[in-house]
Scaffold this active site. Structure first.
Site, PDB file in Angstrom:
ATOM      1  N   SER A   1      32.826  37.401  36.205  1.00  0.00           N
ATOM      2  CA  SER A   1      33.387  38.283  37.456  1.00  0.00           C
ATOM      3  C   SER A   1      33.648  39.631  36.683  1.00  0.00           C
ATOM      4  O   SER A   1      34.306  39.569  35.517  1.00  0.00           O
ATOM      5  CB  SER A   1      34.631  37.613  37.963  1.00  0.00           C
TER       6      SER A   1
ATOM      7  N   LEU B   1      42.200  46.185  38.872  1.00  0.00           N
ATOM      8  CA  LEU B   1      41.606  45.162  40.127  1.00  0.00           C
ATOM      9  C   LEU B   1      41.054  46.016  41.074  1.00  0.00           C
ATOM     10  O   LEU B   1      41.355  45.837  42.376  1.00  0.00           O
ATOM     11  CB  LEU B   1      42.719  44.187  40.337  1.00  0.00           C
TER      12      LEU B   1
ATOM     13  N   CYS C   1      44.483  37.789  35.138  1.00  0.00           N
ATOM     14  CA  CYS C   1      44.148  39.190  34.792  1.00  0.00           C
ATOM     15  C   CYS C   1      45.290  39.458  33.790  1.00  0.00           C
ATOM     16  O   CYS C   1      46.408  39.408  33.837  1.00  0.00           O
ATOM     17  CB  CYS C   1      44.244  40.167  35.909  1.00  0.00           C
TER      18      CYS C   1
HETATM   19  C1  DHB Z   1      40.674  43.312  34.928  1.00  0.00           C
HETATM   20  C2  DHB Z   1      40.681  42.180  35.531  1.00  0.00           C
HETATM   21  C3  DHB Z   1      40.799  41.045  34.778  1.00  0.00           C
HETATM   22  O1  DHB Z   1      40.611  39.635  35.138  1.00  0.00           O
HETATM   23  C4  DHB Z   1      40.335  41.151  33.374  1.00  0.00           C
HETATM   24  O2  DHB Z   1      40.092  40.132  32.718  1.00  0.00           O
HETATM   25  C5  DHB Z   1      40.252  42.570  32.909  1.00  0.00           C
HETATM   26  C6  DHB Z   1      40.377  43.588  33.661  1.00  0.00           C
HETATM   27  C7  DHB Z   1      41.211  44.497  35.840  1.00  0.00           C
HETATM   28  O3  DHB Z   1      40.767  44.662  37.008  1.00  0.00           O
HETATM   29  O4  DHB Z   1      41.816  45.565  35.224  1.00  0.00           O
END
Ligand code: DHB
Length: 305
Positions: free
Chosen positions: A23, A75, A131
């Site tokens: 993802s 995100l 994240c």
């Molecule tokens: C972001 C989200 C994640 O899950 C990750 O591992 C790195 C960056 C993000 O959208 O900033």
């Protein structure tokens, strides 16, 4: 000898091969999902979707480090309703099992997001509780209570397979995997990125506008591999390996650590979508050379010491 069979079953979903995209890299628009679908993957994962649209962090959001990337996208996503329309358009063209990655800022938001997406003909869901730099989202996977609540909420919202993507930034990865399993997860994705940062030497300040980011690519591999190994000894549900997979050798190491499928992210940025067919042909040749009919003989092999 007949060609080895690369089919695997992941949480009840049959995949023609064990490769998935991680993802975050591609997977937000119908166009990018269609490109992934043509690249030979066994299953696809979308970029993480939340309940509301988000612009994400200001630039710079990505910086290269030796062997990988540190990103702090924040995100960005069109929000659940807009994404649903996008998926309705692209799903018929994809023709591969698709997992929708969802994030939330509270445990309840996971159940809500999964409930609103469950009617789509998707294979299942991946919960991004990890994240590394967005307050809330990462904390959910870091707290056993919040993790339990998020997974239970999502579990109550769907009968489809639920994968839970955990962080390598945990004191005990095995414990978090157990909590997710007990709360109803059907699989563990090991792992998300490592919380990290880069300093701008000239400006004398953090380079990323979001200050902290997630480290992916080669430097993540030994860490994520260790998490797969630990989870394999802690839970019965299947594990999907993710972190620094660039070649079939990396993939084979993950299977030996206990993964039944693997996800490739940063390597797409370096090697293009051909990386998938390249890994597949390498794996096939490797199994053949070892006289193995399928991947079953590799999964968990490193535990038999
Ligand atoms: C972001 C989200 C994640 O899950 C990750 O591992 C790195 C960056 C993000 O959208 O900033």
């Amino acid at each position: 000898m007949v060609k080895p069979c690369l089919q695997v079953e992941l949480a009840g979903v049959k995949l023609e091969n064990p490769l998935m995209n991680a993802s975050g890299i591609l997977g937000l628009t119908s166009y990018s999902l269609a490109r992934l679908a043509e690249a030979g993957l066994g299953a696809l994962v979308t970029k993480s979707i939340g309940l509301k649209p988000r612009l994400g962090n200001p630039n710079p959001t990505v910086v290269e480090v030796p062997g990988g990337l540190v990103n702090s996208m924040g995100l960005p996503n069109p929000g659940l309703e807009a994404f649903k329309s996008e998926l309705e358009e692209s799903l018929p063209k994809i023709g591969k099992p698709l997992f929708v990655s969802v994030f939330g800022f509270s445990p309840e938001e996971y159940g809500e997001a999964v409930k609103r997406l469950d009617r789509l003909p998707v294979a299942g869901f991946e919960l991004n509780v990890s994240c590394p730099h967005m307050g809330g989202v990462g904390e959910i996977g870091g707290s056993p209570e919040a993790l339990r609540e998020a997974v239970r909420g999502a579990r109550a919202s769907t009968g489809k397979p639920l994968l839970v993507k955990l962080s390598p930034n945990l004191t005990s990865f095995a414990e978090a995997a157990r909590v997710a399993e007990e709360a109803g997860a059907d699989g563990i994705v090991a792992t998300n990125t490592v919380r990290s940062m880069v300093i701008d030497l000239e400006a004398e300040r953090p380079l990323l506008a979001g200050v902290y980011g997630g480290l992916s690519g080669l430097p993540l591999k030994p860490v994520a591999l260790r998490c797969v190994y630990e989870a394999y000894e802690a839970v019965k549900i299947p594990i999907v390996g993710c972190g620094g997979i660039f070649t079939w050798r990396d993939a084979a190491e993950y299977f030996m650590a206990g993964a039944v499928a693997i996800q490739v992210g940063t390597a797409i940025a370096y090697r293009g979508l051909e990386v998938f067919r390249d890994i597949l042909s390498g794996l096939s040749a490797y199994l053949e050379a070892k006289g193995l009919d399928d991947l079953g003989g590799l999964v968990g092999a490193a535990h038999k010491r």
